[in-house]
Design an enzyme around this catalytic site. Structure first.
Site, PDB file in Angstrom:
ATOM      1  N   TRP A 126       0.815  -1.223   0.000  1.00 39.92           N
ATOM      2  CA  TRP A 126       0.000   0.000   0.000  1.00 39.92           C
ATOM      3  C   TRP A 126       0.847   1.271   0.000  1.00 39.92           C
ATOM      4  O   TRP A 126       1.865   1.346   0.681  1.00 39.92           O
ATOM      5  CB  TRP A 126      -0.873  -0.007   1.261  1.00 39.92           C
ATOM      6  CG  TRP A 126      -1.467   1.297   1.632  1.00 39.92           C
ATOM      7  CD1 TRP A 126      -0.890   2.270   2.419  1.00 39.92           C
ATOM      8  CD2 TRP A 126      -2.749   1.811   1.246  1.00 39.92           C
ATOM      9  NE1 TRP A 126      -1.750   3.343   2.544  1.00 39.92           N
ATOM     10  CE2 TRP A 126      -2.896   3.089   1.833  1.00 39.92           C
ATOM     11  CE3 TRP A 126      -3.792   1.303   0.459  1.00 39.92           C
ATOM     12  CZ2 TRP A 126      -4.032   3.874   1.670  1.00 39.92           C
ATOM     13  CZ3 TRP A 126      -4.930   2.081   0.298  1.00 39.92           C
ATOM     14  CH2 TRP A 126      -5.051   3.347   0.890  1.00 39.92           C
ATOM     15  N   ASN A 181       0.284   5.681   0.393  1.00 46.14           N
ATOM     16  CA  ASN A 181      -0.501   6.920   0.336  1.00 46.14           C
ATOM     17  C   ASN A 181       0.434   8.109   0.208  1.00 46.14           C
ATOM     18  O   ASN A 181       1.380   8.008  -0.596  1.00 46.14           O
ATOM     19  CB  ASN A 181      -1.590   7.032   1.418  1.00 46.14           C
ATOM     20  CG  ASN A 181      -1.163   6.942   2.844  1.00 46.14           C
ATOM     21  OD1 ASN A 181      -0.769   5.888   3.316  1.00 46.14           O
ATOM     22  ND2 ASN A 181      -1.255   8.020   3.568  1.00 46.14           N
ATOM     23  N   ASP A 182       0.197   9.190   0.861  1.00 44.54           N
ATOM     24  CA  ASP A 182       0.814  10.491   0.548  1.00 44.54           C
ATOM     25  C   ASP A 182       2.258  10.486   0.037  1.00 44.54           C
ATOM     26  O   ASP A 182       3.106   9.785   0.592  1.00 44.54           O
ATOM     27  CB  ASP A 182       0.870  11.354   1.805  1.00 44.54           C
ATOM     28  CG  ASP A 182      -0.395  11.334   2.615  1.00 44.54           C
ATOM     29  OD1 ASP A 182      -1.350  10.660   2.243  1.00 44.54           O
ATOM     30  OD2 ASP A 182      -0.407  12.007   3.664  1.00 44.54           O
ATOM     31  N   PHE A 200       4.425   9.070  10.043  1.00 44.39           N
ATOM     32  CA  PHE A 200       3.447   9.729   9.167  1.00 44.39           C
ATOM     33  C   PHE A 200       4.141  10.719   8.234  1.00 44.39           C
ATOM     34  O   PHE A 200       5.349  10.875   8.257  1.00 44.39           O
ATOM     35  CB  PHE A 200       2.376  10.416  10.026  1.00 44.39           C
ATOM     36  CG  PHE A 200       1.243   9.494  10.441  1.00 44.39           C
ATOM     37  CD1 PHE A 200       1.390   8.124  10.442  1.00 44.39           C
ATOM     38  CD2 PHE A 200       0.018  10.026  10.841  1.00 44.39           C
ATOM     39  CE1 PHE A 200       0.342   7.282  10.835  1.00 44.39           C
ATOM     40  CE2 PHE A 200      -1.037   9.195  11.223  1.00 44.39           C
ATOM     41  CZ  PHE A 200      -0.878   7.817  11.222  1.00 44.39           C
ATOM     42  N   ASP A 214       2.292  16.248   9.614  1.00 43.02           N
ATOM     43  CA  ASP A 214       2.646  16.520   8.214  1.00 43.02           C
ATOM     44  C   ASP A 214       3.507  17.779   8.055  1.00 43.02           C
ATOM     45  O   ASP A 214       3.147  18.716   7.336  1.00 43.02           O
ATOM     46  CB  ASP A 214       1.378  16.617   7.343  1.00 43.02           C
ATOM     47  CG  ASP A 214       0.442  15.433   7.528  1.00 43.02           C
ATOM     48  OD1 ASP A 214       0.915  14.380   7.996  1.00 43.02           O
ATOM     49  OD2 ASP A 214      -0.755  15.554   7.230  1.00 43.02           O
ATOM     50  N   GLU A 270      -4.746  18.620   6.482  1.00 38.07           N
ATOM     51  CA  GLU A 270      -3.602  17.726   6.401  1.00 38.07           C
ATOM     52  C   GLU A 270      -2.615  18.239   5.340  1.00 38.07           C
ATOM     53  O   GLU A 270      -2.979  18.990   4.433  1.00 38.07           O
ATOM     54  CB  GLU A 270      -4.066  16.310   6.042  1.00 38.07           C
ATOM     55  CG  GLU A 270      -5.014  15.713   7.092  1.00 38.07           C
ATOM     56  CD  GLU A 270      -5.316  14.239   6.867  1.00 38.07           C
ATOM     57  OE1 GLU A 270      -5.205  13.482   7.839  1.00 38.07           O
ATOM     58  OE2 GLU A 270      -5.663  13.854   5.737  1.00 38.07           O
TER      59      GLU A 270
END
Ligand code: FRU
Length: 487
Positions: A32, A34-35, A94, A162, A217
């Site tokens: 997986w 994401n960002d 993160f 973030d 975010e």
């Protein structure tokens, strides 16, 4: 085995064959993604990290995967750079950013930690640093370097994530997404002389009217063609004329009071009106271009085939310009290096439904210029065969554009269409479409409006057809993209 080693071993054993992946869009090697994170230049190469869970195709404890590139199109996979292996980041590394410093390549990320206190579970998000040489990264002994305790009273320690770092004449700055305990989204600013010891500066920006979601975010703050731009990805928006429900990626224009370090926004716009775009981040390239990359996926609509062993991808990196207070996005110019099989049509008339000799494929860059015509609606259907297609519609009479993937082969009852007002002045005159197997990025009038969307249609659906309810003269330029072996 240590967690980073374990992740990299797992990737080695489970890497997806390249033929199964998009050609020039970044995906995880397995598992997986994401960002985008840490999008930055280090020693002349561009690095892109990303939120990574190698072990399954759903979100899980976050690692940072890693690629590098010399031209934004051909990417080299590198070992994952961070794993959640410290007490201060055990619930995840993160999102964050990167910058070249004299100490090395500096990554700043959010370390997530969960604590039991009085029988209750609390989450804390703090900012942490890792330094590296472009390949391997070491977390600092001083971590976390920015903690929730440095925030004023009444600011959330749980939603504080973030960090995006940049350098100015008087040192380093970082913006971080945050919200007040009352639930008002805001972006907070920190300053440091050495990029290691930080101090709180200000609330750089906050939701002024209470209509921009619950948490911003992935903030980013930069100058573009002489104006300041704030970028963020608000959660939990309610649909209005500019935004859709749920997570949106937006940019704010306004004025920056440098003395007070406060950005007062006057306008907020959507960055992309497609079905799949979020958590974008920018960097300044070595030659001074502001380049944006986004996660080409939305949190709420999963249409990926269940047996696919990789999940999610990035957009093509896009060059940004400001024109009349609006951002224009165009695919990085380096894409042109990989053009092959060009097909051109000059002033050809489209009436009703037609296909054009040589115009087909799933990995290409095609521009359709709409010239004179008597019509009210123009469609381009792509990734098409007898069973499937995805459709872009320009409704000239209704002044809307629409993407519709209802018939792309998805078997989930999730959002498949998005129709938005045409946001360019005058007619849509140019439609540029970048296809890479499972995605379409559509740039209207030189990137004044963009729609990015994924679809997982079988690859033999490679026809393209045009549909016009009247008649229109068009120019078409189509190039296949072939980049040879991805490194
Ligand atoms: C945005 C986001 C970030 C967070 C990351 C976790 O998509 O929720 O705010 O850092 O994903 O993976």
């Amino acid at each position: 085995m240590d967690q980073l080693k374990k992740a990299n071993e797992y990737v080695k054993q489970n890497r997806i064959p390249k033929e199964e992946l998009p050609v020039f869009h970044v995906t995880p090697p397995c598992g997986w993604m994401n960002d985008p994170n840490g999008f930055s230049v280090y020693q002349g190469k561009t690095h892109l990290f990303y939120q990574f869970h190698p072990y399954s195709t759903v979100w899980g404890p976050m690692h940072w995967g890693h690629y590098e590139t010399e031209d934004f199109v051909k990417w080299t996979e590198l070992p994952a750079a961070l794993a959640p292996d410290q007490a201060y980041d055990e619930a995840g590394c993160f999102s964050g950013s990167g910058i070249e410093t004299e100490k090395g390549h500096l990554l700043v990320y959010t370390g997530v930690m969960e604590k039991e206190e009085d029988g209750q579970k609390y989450t804390y998000q703090n900012q942490c640093i890792a330094l590296g040489d472009g390949k391997a990264y070491n977390k600092l002994a001083q971590n976390p370097v920015v903690t929730g305790d440095m925030l004023p009273k009444g600011f959330s320690r749980e939603h504080f994530r973030d960090p995006k770092i940049w350098k100015e004449d008087d040192g380093y700055y970082m913006v971080v997404g945050n919200k007040t305990d009352q639930g008002k989204p805001q972006v907070v600013l920190f300053h440091s002389e050495n990029a290691i010891e930080w101090e709180y500066v200000s609330v750089l920006a906050e939701d002024k009217n209470g209509n921009l979601g619950t948490m911003w975010e992935c903030p980013d703050f930069f100058e573009l063609d002489g104006e300041y731009i704030l970028l963020a990805s608000p959660q939990d928006l309610c649909a209005g004329s500019e935004f859709h429900n749920g997570n949106n990626a937006v940019y704010y224009t306004g004025s920056y009071d440098r003395g007070r370090h406060v950005f007062d926004y006057s306008h907020v716009y959507s960055l992309d009106d497609g079905l799949d775009f979020y958590a974008s981040q920018t960097m300044l390239s070595a030659d001074g271009r502001r380049i944006l990359i986004g996660w080409m996926q939305t949190w709420d609509a999963n249409i990926r085939p269940a047996d696919q062993k990789w999940a999610c991808m990035m957009t093509i990196p896009r060059e940004l310009r400001l024109d009349n207070g609006r951002i224009l996005q165009s695919p990085v110019r380096e894409l042109e290096k990989y053009y092959s099989n060009s097909v051109h049509y000059d002033q050809c008339t489209i009436k009703g439904t037609c296909q054009k000799e040589g115009i087909r494929g799933r990995v290409l860059d095609m521009t359709v210029e709409l010239l004179e015509g008597d019509y009210t609606s123009f469609d381009i259907c792509f990734a098409q065969n007898e069973k499937h297609f995805t459709k872009f519609t320009y409704d000239r009479a209704g002044k809307t554009i629409e993407i519709d993937r209802t018939y792309c082969g998805m078997i989930r009852d999730v959002l498949a269409q998005r129709k938005v007002p045409v946001k360019v002045s005058g007619d849509v005159v140019k439609i540029r479409m970048i296809l890479d197997k499972y995605s379409a990025e559509i740039f209207i009038n030189d990137g004044a409006q963009v729609m990015s969307t994924t679809f997982y249609t079988p690859l033999d659906a490679d026809q393209i057809s045009f549909v016009c309810d009247g008649s229109v003269a068009v120019n078409i330029d189509k190039y296949d993209i072939s980049i040879g072996e991805m490194a």
